[in-house]
Design an enzyme around this catalytic site. Sequence first.
Site, short mmCIF file in Angstrom:
data_model
loop_
_atom_site.label_atom_id
_atom_site.label_comp_id
_atom_site.label_asym_id
_atom_site.label_seq_id
_atom_site.Cartn_x
_atom_site.Cartn_y
_atom_site.Cartn_z
N LYS A 72 5.33 -2.45 7.80
CA LYS A 72 6.40 -1.73 7.11
C LYS A 72 7.65 -2.58 7.19
O LYS A 72 8.14 -2.88 8.28
CB LYS A 72 6.60 -0.38 7.80
CG LYS A 72 7.55 0.54 7.09
CD LYS A 72 7.26 1.99 7.47
CE LYS A 72 8.24 2.46 8.52
NZ LYS A 72 8.12 3.90 8.83
N GLY A 123 11.35 1.43 3.01
CA GLY A 123 11.01 0.14 2.41
C GLY A 123 9.56 0.14 1.98
O GLY A 123 8.97 1.20 1.74
N LYS A 124 8.99 -1.06 1.90
CA LYS A 124 7.61 -1.16 1.44
C LYS A 124 6.63 -1.29 2.61
O LYS A 124 6.98 -1.83 3.65
CB LYS A 124 7.45 -2.39 0.55
CG LYS A 124 8.08 -2.20 -0.81
CD LYS A 124 7.87 -3.43 -1.67
CE LYS A 124 8.53 -3.20 -3.02
NZ LYS A 124 8.77 -4.46 -3.74
N ASP A 153 9.81 15.17 10.95
CA ASP A 153 9.39 14.89 9.58
C ASP A 153 7.88 15.06 9.46
O ASP A 153 7.18 14.18 8.99
CB ASP A 153 9.84 13.48 9.17
CG ASP A 153 9.91 13.33 7.64
OD1 ASP A 153 9.81 14.36 6.94
OD2 ASP A 153 10.05 12.20 7.17
N ILE A 166 0.82 -1.21 0.00
CA ILE A 166 0.00 0.00 0.00
C ILE A 166 0.86 1.26 0.00
O ILE A 166 0.34 2.36 -0.08
CB ILE A 166 -0.97 0.04 1.21
CG1 ILE A 166 -0.23 -0.27 2.52
CG2 ILE A 166 -2.12 -0.92 1.01
CD1 ILE A 166 -1.09 -0.11 3.76
N GLY A 167 2.17 1.10 0.05
CA GLY A 167 3.01 2.29 0.01
C GLY A 167 4.47 1.91 -0.09
O GLY A 167 4.87 0.81 0.31
#
Length: 832
Positions: A519, A503-504, A615, A497-498
């Site tokens: 994640k 990473g993924k 962030d 989904i991202g």
Amino acid sequence: MMGYRKAELFTWVVSFLCLSCLSSGFNPVDNYLIDCGSSTNTSVDSRVFIADNLASNLLSTPQDVLAKSNLTSITLFSDSPLYQTARVFTGSSKYTFSIHQSGRHWIRLYFYPFVYKSYNMSVANFAVSTQDHVLLSNFRVTSAAVVKEFSLNVTSNDLVITFTPSANSIAFLNAIEVVSVPDALISDDAHTISPAGDFQGLLSMALETVWRVNMGGPTVTPNNDTLWRTWIPDQRFLVQPNAATNASNIAAVKYVKGGATQDTAPPTVYGTATEMNSANNPNSNFNVSWEFDVDVGFEYLVRFHFCDIVSASLNELYFNVYIDPWIVVRELDLSTYVNELAAAYYMDYVTVTAVSNKLRISIGPYTIKGTYPNAILNGLEIMKLNNSKGSLSAADAVINSSSKKNVGVMVGTIIGAFIALVLAGILFMLFRKRRRLARQRLSKTWIPISTNGGNSQSMVSKYSNGTTLSAISNIGYRIPFAAVQEATNNFDESWVIGIGGFGKVYKGVLSDGTKVAVKRGNPRSQQGLAEFQTEIEMLSQFRHRHLVSLIGYCDEKNEMILIYEYMENGTLKSHLYGSGLPSMSWKERLEICIGSARGLHYLHTGYAKAVIHRDVKSANILLDENLMAKVADFGLSKTGPEIDQTHVSTAVKGSFGYLDPEYFRRQQLTEKSDVYSFGVVLFEVLCARPVIDPSLPREMVNLAEWAMKWQKRGQLDQIIDSSLVGKIRPDSLRKFGETAEKCLADFGVDRPSMGDVLWNLEYALQLQEAVIDGDPEENSTNLIGELSPQVNNFGDSNTSISATQFEVSAVDDLSGVSMSKVFSQLVKSEGR
Ligand SMILES: *[C@@H]1O[C@H](CO)[C@@H](O)[C@H](O)[C@H]1NC(C)=O
Ligand SMILES: *[C@@H]1O[C@H](CO)[C@@H](O)[C@H](O)[C@H]1NC(C)=O
Ligand SMILES: *[C@@H]1O[C@H](CO)[C@@H](O)[C@H](O)[C@H]1NC(C)=O
Ligand SMILES: *[C@@H]1O[C@H](CO)[C@@H](O)[C@H](O)[C@H]1NC(C)=O
Ligand SMILES: *[C@@H]1O[C@H](CO)[C@@H](O)[C@H](O)[C@H]1NC(C)=O
Ligand SMILES: *[C@@H]1O[C@H](CO)[C@@H](O)[C@H](O)[C@H]1NC(C)=O
Ligand SMILES: *[C@@H]1O[C@H](CO)[C@@H](O)[C@H](O)[C@H]1NC(C)=O
Ligand SMILES: *[C@@H]1O[C@H](CO)[C@@H](O)[C@H](O)[C@H]1NC(C)=O
């Protein structure tokens, strides 16, 4: 002279010897035991209750009525000889005990009614109180023997206990104890269950022991308890007795550092447990529950006693613990707190104010593959906390289900803008005061994760720089790799989904049905490892409804996998532009900004040292199924400036377009850098365009610069999201624009705190709401306009109205109930 000295020496030697022979037991400094109405001393469980006449100097009473039952066999009464005699009080009477060591003391009152002459104790009706607290009122004992146990911190030189008969009635007492409690037994802190957080202030509370239960074993009598407590068996409280079975191994019980002590509960309590009766079925999935009678309108301190006497090795037993519908500990693995089997451990939780007269405690398995479903409980104490009237008596219960509604109703009935205005002003001030109090409370402590119960183990000192992953892993969030594989269909690419720098991100479903976001870090990156650790550390210490929560992590086989709660609606960014999602209303956007501001405010103030996110951007603000915002991605987070000074060379990190120019220039990190980035997010929300868009003409590329230009000209409305045109109330837009502008001030010192930003956004929402309720030019608008000066400078107004008079308890930063809701109700009522 010599003789005296010798005697003194002798006493000293004797007491020294006694101390050493009793070294394992507690020796109470204050130790008053009185057998009321008795002419002789009575020895019970190896303690001597002194004859009533020896205590007469402690008592002031209008009349001496010493009652003796004419039944000679005490076994007819109960197993305690204390019940054979009583003292009857025909009028208000006081015991005054000198207190030699201030601190918590037990008051145990023994009652067993019988008939003496014309006094029928079964119909006695009376109250018992101390200087500060009501212990009992409208109290009757009709038949069986009753022992009432209270504990309170006595800081004065005398403890005065008053017995007051009701009109035309009498009071009575069979025996009384006033005994010091070891200081360590009840600390000031516990955990709350809803919302999960920290509770403080137990030291000043009076407690009544309502239930003290030994799970899976027989009654434990005072002589088997270093503090002379009685523990009753749990059978009668089990909701489904068949679901449970007994376990026992008293000889195995160990008291280790970081765990409970002998005084917390004896081995006879820790050494027996009630466990799930899973009948060798590895798929068992049910709870073992107990139900206890409690009084409505009080909070309760629930102390769980655990001791893993059922496992063959460490890390074998994982289970969940619930109070009423709330999960208080998920995936409890006792070996992470006390690194030994059969080690005694306890956890303290404070319930919400009871609305039902049954309190349900449940334990159930945490089902992960490869572990056998089981759950245990060894002992349980339920203690009532005094209410705001200082009382423990059900007759004084404060039942306060709808204070907020009352304010609304009250205002509704009072027609006239003036009163509403005054009330609104008061509410604002209270709101500010509460926020300040909440902030003060938060700045003293931080809110540990919910799996850290009690005060046994230290989560403390975890913040030092040298935190290692193994230290963190003690938290008990570790999830086996196999379970992660299963949850993500073996990292199915179609479940991605991202994709980010780290990473993924995969969607996943745990075996218990919980939806998660997984994640998975790139195992090679060294930088990734640091961020992985930071993120676990941060998220496991901070728990807030506007911070995304960590469900677990996996570091097996060099993997760096983080498992979060799944956020149905993805990132804020995706709802603003670029993904074709329907555009959100101004109100929805404001609520999202408010939610994320709350999350950041909590990060900045919720812990002794501010935590800086570093962030903040729209891609790191996630939305749940109700569009509630949660701040995510703590990989770059750092604690406040103090720590950073030792790392002057810290590379500037963050995301382009959101980066605080001052931080960039001076490389000095403060919370105000997050405020800057959040200001950029505010403009992003308003304009619905990327913060950096190189495809645009030069002066438009950077959103922060571009929007500030228009804001300074007072023409912000020219550049807002086209779908919002004509839908934002000018006042609301003005407030919002000013807030964003202040966030983007060049110097950190000129920027507001996150708390101020939050407040201004709430206000912007209020300004928007006011017009939705019709009559744009009418008094509702004027009301807001006139209030604004107050809003801006109520600083430390010394209003004499106390918070309790207006129980606006829902208006609390942590409760998540928006101030605007309360306020809009006022505005609406006023308009009627
Ligand atoms: C009862 O106990 C008290 C205190 O321990 C002692 O001083 C007293 O002598 C005892 N009385 C009798 C009758 O044993
Ligand atoms: C014992 O108490 C009862 C009242 O419950 C009374 O009727 C009876 O006379 C008493 N007996 C003696 C021996 O005092
Ligand atoms: C009793 O209360 C005082 C003041 O609230 C506090 O300082 C003290 O630590 C408390 N002591 C105990 C043992 O609870
Ligand atoms: C004492 O009171 C109880 C409860 O009202 C009653 O059942 C009992 O008969 C009374 N006993 C006497 C001796 O009056
Ligand atoms: C468990 O122990 C209690 C008290 O010792 C006993 O009453 C009960 O019957 C036992 N239950 C089972 C299922 O063995
Ligand atoms: C309780 O204490 C007595 C003596 O103090 C001892 O004999 C007995 O075994 C103890 N009971 C348990 C269940 O340990
Ligand atoms: C156990 O009890 C909790 C709280 O009441 C509930 O949420 C949970 O679904 C129950 N678990 C099972 C397996 O029944
Ligand atoms: C209980 O009483 C104390 C005073 O001893 C008070 O400070 C405290 O606020 C009371 N508890 C509650 C919940 O109001």
